[in-house]
Each structure stands twice: as structure tokens, then as C-alpha cells.
Design an enzyme around this catalytic site. Structure first.
Site, short mmCIF file in Angstrom:
data_model
loop_
_atom_site.label_atom_id
_atom_site.label_comp_id
_atom_site.label_asym_id
_atom_site.label_seq_id
_atom_site.Cartn_x
_atom_site.Cartn_y
_atom_site.Cartn_z
CB THR A 119 -0.87 -0.02 1.28
OG1 THR A 119 -1.81 -1.06 1.14
CG2 THR A 119 -1.58 1.30 1.52
CB VAL A 122 -13.68 -1.45 1.91
CG1 VAL A 122 -12.91 -0.13 1.90
CG2 VAL A 122 -14.50 -1.59 0.64
N GLY A 123 -10.63 -2.09 3.20
CA GLY A 123 -9.76 -1.90 4.36
C GLY A 123 -9.79 -0.47 4.86
CG ASP A 124 -6.26 0.85 6.80
OD1 ASP A 124 -6.15 -0.13 6.03
OD2 ASP A 124 -5.29 1.54 7.16
CB THR A 131 0.67 0.66 5.07
OG1 THR A 131 0.73 -0.64 4.47
CG2 THR A 131 1.98 0.93 5.77
N GLY A 132 -1.20 -1.53 6.66
CA GLY A 132 -1.19 -2.70 7.54
C GLY A 132 -2.51 -3.43 7.43
CB THR A 133 -3.92 -6.23 9.38
OG1 THR A 133 -2.63 -6.81 9.28
CG2 THR A 133 -4.97 -7.28 9.12
N GLY A 134 -5.88 -3.80 7.55
CA GLY A 134 -6.84 -2.71 7.62
C GLY A 134 -7.90 -2.86 8.69
N1 ASP Z 1 -4.20 -1.34 4.78
C1 ASP Z 1 -4.45 -2.04 3.54
C2 ASP Z 1 -5.80 -2.71 3.62
O1 ASP Z 1 -6.10 -3.28 4.65
C3 ASP Z 1 -3.43 -3.05 3.19
C4 ASP Z 1 -2.00 -2.69 3.46
O2 ASP Z 1 -1.69 -1.61 3.91
O3 ASP Z 1 -1.10 -3.53 3.19
O4 ASP Z 1 -6.51 -2.74 2.64
#
Ligand code: ASP
Length: 359
Positions: free
Chosen positions: A223, A252-254, A274-277
Site C-alpha cells: 500500500t 474494504v480496508g482502512d 498501512t497494515g492489516t486494515g
Molecule cells: N491497509 C491495507 C488494507 O487493509 C493493506 C496494506 O496496507 O497492506 O486494505
């Protein structure tokens, strides 16, 4: 009397040093956080990521140096990232379980708290520009799917065939992920090039095609996001992503959610995550960092560390953030082994990092 004069002149000197130290502009970039360890990146891959971060940070800095706005700098930088298949945004985005690239993005202007976002779009070359158009040209903040595409057609945004976003390595990443979950692999998308064994590109896959232990979808990355402070003293933030490999059910993520993946206010700071939304949404990470700065008077770095190293880690979420404040402070914090990142400011050298122990 002389003592008072001395105290006053020391105070004036301290103030002017602080004013001089405050950069006129500043910009921080991320290209995703995740399991990124030295042993996993070949030298040429590491070089490609470092060069990409450098190019993108310099492009944003050029806009700011010319007196351009934080929003313009963010859009210019994110365009490069969205076009670069190394990153999970625009071209190079990950696939849904149905074999589509559904793109999400958001942008926020800290000077007036205006914001725009789009989710689940499949034909917009630069989703960050769609987010900006939603902010500037519609009465709304957040548009999704077909409606967002219909709106995009009324704006001067570049539309592309969905196959524009196809990359072989992301397709192979989807195949691996679906097999791991015991789900059927869809047909290759219309317009995609014929299957090829050639994945010898420079991008760093979730598993690099080599390491089974890295197959966990939670170890994703790619991301992109940019935060900036411009010469007028305004901060802004933008984030763009393809989401997570094999996402289903319109997940949909964050990234397109204001307050979770993106937030900006001149009263506190600008943040891109960025990360596990799912965790970033539950903790409203970006807004939380700004709230700690605004209401608790915490430094930008302390606020980012509080939310990422303590709150996110306690919830067992993973990822990171970049942030900038109106006083020119820049920060990043991540609880993964790496995050592609760069920062640069007026009078300060460009710093590029990947691994935890990079400066
Ligand atoms: N945050 C993003 C989502 O969850 C993914 C990511 O940042 O790697 O869609």
C-alpha cells in the site's frame, strides 16, 4: 538589568533558532509495511525499492520547493507509486478472490478538514485523483464501486481497461493464496497477457516465491501513502491501495476510510497508514494519532509510537504509519519487520529506509 537583558537575548536567540530549524516544507512517503527482512530481498530488489522511494520523495519535494500545495505534492508522488508495479496500488495492485483489481484511495486537506475517498474502483488509473475529485468536485466524502466510476467519467480522470492493472506476480500471489485457503482459482481476467513463468521482476512478493512461512496473507505490503507540509503551513495526507490478496465480499480496508488509513488537520498532524486494515479501522489509527497530538500535547513521534507499538500491537494488528506536523516534525512507526519509507524536508537530507534498523 543586565541580567534581564541577557535572559531576553538568550530567549530571542533560542526562538530564532527554533524558527530557523522549522522546515518550510516536509514530506514523508511509505510503500507499505510487512515482513521485509534483509534475507528476503535480493540486492537488486532492495536497490529497486530504495530507488523508487527516492524518486517518489523527490517528486513530491519538487512540488513543495516550487511553493506547490501539500495536496499537489501528495498527488504527484502517489501517481508515481500507483504506476509502479512494485507497489500494491494502481498498476501492481493485488487481486480479489474473483480475480479483479479493486482499488481504494483517500485524501484529506488539513487546512479545512475536507476529505475525499473512493473504494472498489476498477477502471481509474489514479485512484488518488478520484479521491481528490470527490473532495473537490462533489458534495460527498466517500464514493464506492459503480457509482464512483460513474462520477469519475464526469471528471477529467484517466480511465483504463481493468487489465491495465494486471501483473503476473500478483496473479500468481492470488493463485497461491486461494489454494492455501482451499478456494477455487478464477479464470485469468479478460485482456490479461498469456500465462508466463517469468516472474523474475524486482518486486518483493508476500513469499518471494521462495519462503512458505511468508505465505501468511497478514504479511502483505505495498500500500502507498504520502503526507506533506507545504510552505503555507498546511498539512495533508493521501493513501492508495489494492487492499489484501484474495479479499472477498466487497471487503474494504482502512486506506479509503478517513480517520483510519488517512487523516489530516492543521491543528495536529497528517497521517497515512498501512497494515492489516481491519485493525486500523477498529482503532481509527490516523485520527487517534492526531487526537493524541492535539488533545494530549504529545509529540508526533510519541503519539505514533503509542498507537502503533502499544495499541495496535496489543490488539495483535500489524502495520505502520507515516506522519507530519505543521511545525515540520516528521515521524514513522511500524511494528512489522520493515516498511518502505522515505522522508525529506526543507534543509534536511532525504532519508530512505526499508528495515527496522535503517535510520
Ligand atoms: N491497509 C491495507 C488494507 O487493509 C493493506 C496494506 O496496507 O497492506 O486494505
Amino acid at each position: 538589568m543586565r541580567a534581564i537583558g541577557l535572559v531576553l537575548s538568550v530567549a530571542v536567540m533560542a526562538m530564532s533558532t527554533a524558527a530557523e530549524a522549522r522546515p518550510k516544507w516536509a514530506l514523508v512517503v511509505h510503500g507499505g509495511a510487512g515482513v521485509i527482512e534483509r534475507k528476503d530481498l535480493k540486492p537488486e530488489q532492495e536497490k529497486a525499492y530504495r530507488e523508487a522511494m527516492t524518486r517518489v520523495a523527490n517528486a513530491g519535494a519538487d512540488v513543495l520547493k516550487r511553493g506547490g500545495s501539500a495536496l499537489d505534492a501528495i498527488e504527484a508522488s502517489i501517481h508515481l507509486l500507483e504506476d509502479d508495479p512494485l507497489f500494491n496500488a494502481g498498476r501492481g495492485a493485488v487481486f480479489t478472490a474473483e480475480g479483479k483489481n479493486e482499488l481504494d484511495a483517500s485524501i484529506m486537506d488539513g487546512s479545512n478538514l475536507k476529505a475525499g475517498a473512493a473504494a472498489g474502483v476498477t477502471t481509474i488509473r489514479h485512484p488518488i485523483s478520484l479521491a481528490r475529485a470527490v473532495m473537490e468536485k462533489s458534495p460527498h466524502v466517500f464514493l464506492i464501486g459503480e457509482g464512483a466510476e460513474t462520477f469519475a467519467k464526469t471528471q477529467s480522470l484517466e480511465l483504463v481497461d481493468p487489465s491495465f492493472f494486471f501483473t503476473e506476480r500478483r496473479w500468481q500471489g492470488l493463485e497461491r493464496e486461494l489454494k492455501r485457503q482451499g478456494l477455487p482459482v478464477p479464470a485469468r481476467p479478460a485482456g490479461a497477457p498469456k500465462a508466463s513463468a517469468d516472474t523474475a521482476d524486482l518486486a518483493h512478493d508476500e513469499d518471494g516465491g521462495r519462503n512458505a512461512s511468508l505465505l501468511d496473507v497478514n504479511k502483505k505490503f505495498g500500500t502507498v501513502g504520502v503526507v506533506a507540509l507545504d510552505a503555507k503551513g498546511n498539512v495533508a495526507a493521501g493513501t492508495s491501495t489494492g487492499g489484501t490478496t484474495g479479499k472477498r465480499w466487497g471487503r474494504v480496508g482502512d486506506a479509503p476510510i478517513i480517520g483510519a488509513g488517512t487523516y489530516a488537520s492543521n491543528r495536529s498532524c497528517a497521517v497515512s497508514a498501512t497494515g492489516t486494515g481491519e485493525y486500523f479501522i477498529r482503532l481509527t489509527i490516523a485520527r487517534e494519532i492526531c487526537a493524541l497530538v492535539e488533545h494530549k500535547g504529545m509529540s508526533l513521534q510519541a503519539a505514533a509510537d503509542q498507537v502503533i507499538q502499544k495499541d495496535l500491537t496489543a490488539l495483535k494488528g500489524d502495520g505502520g504509519v507515516i506522519a507530519v506536523a505543521p511545525n515540520g516534525d516528521m515521524a514513522w512507526s511500524f511494528n512489522t519487520s520493515g516498511m518502505y519509507r522515505a522522508k525529506v524536508a526543507d534543509g534536511q537530507p532525504l532519508v530512505v529506509g526499508i528495515y527496522k534498523d535503517d535510520p
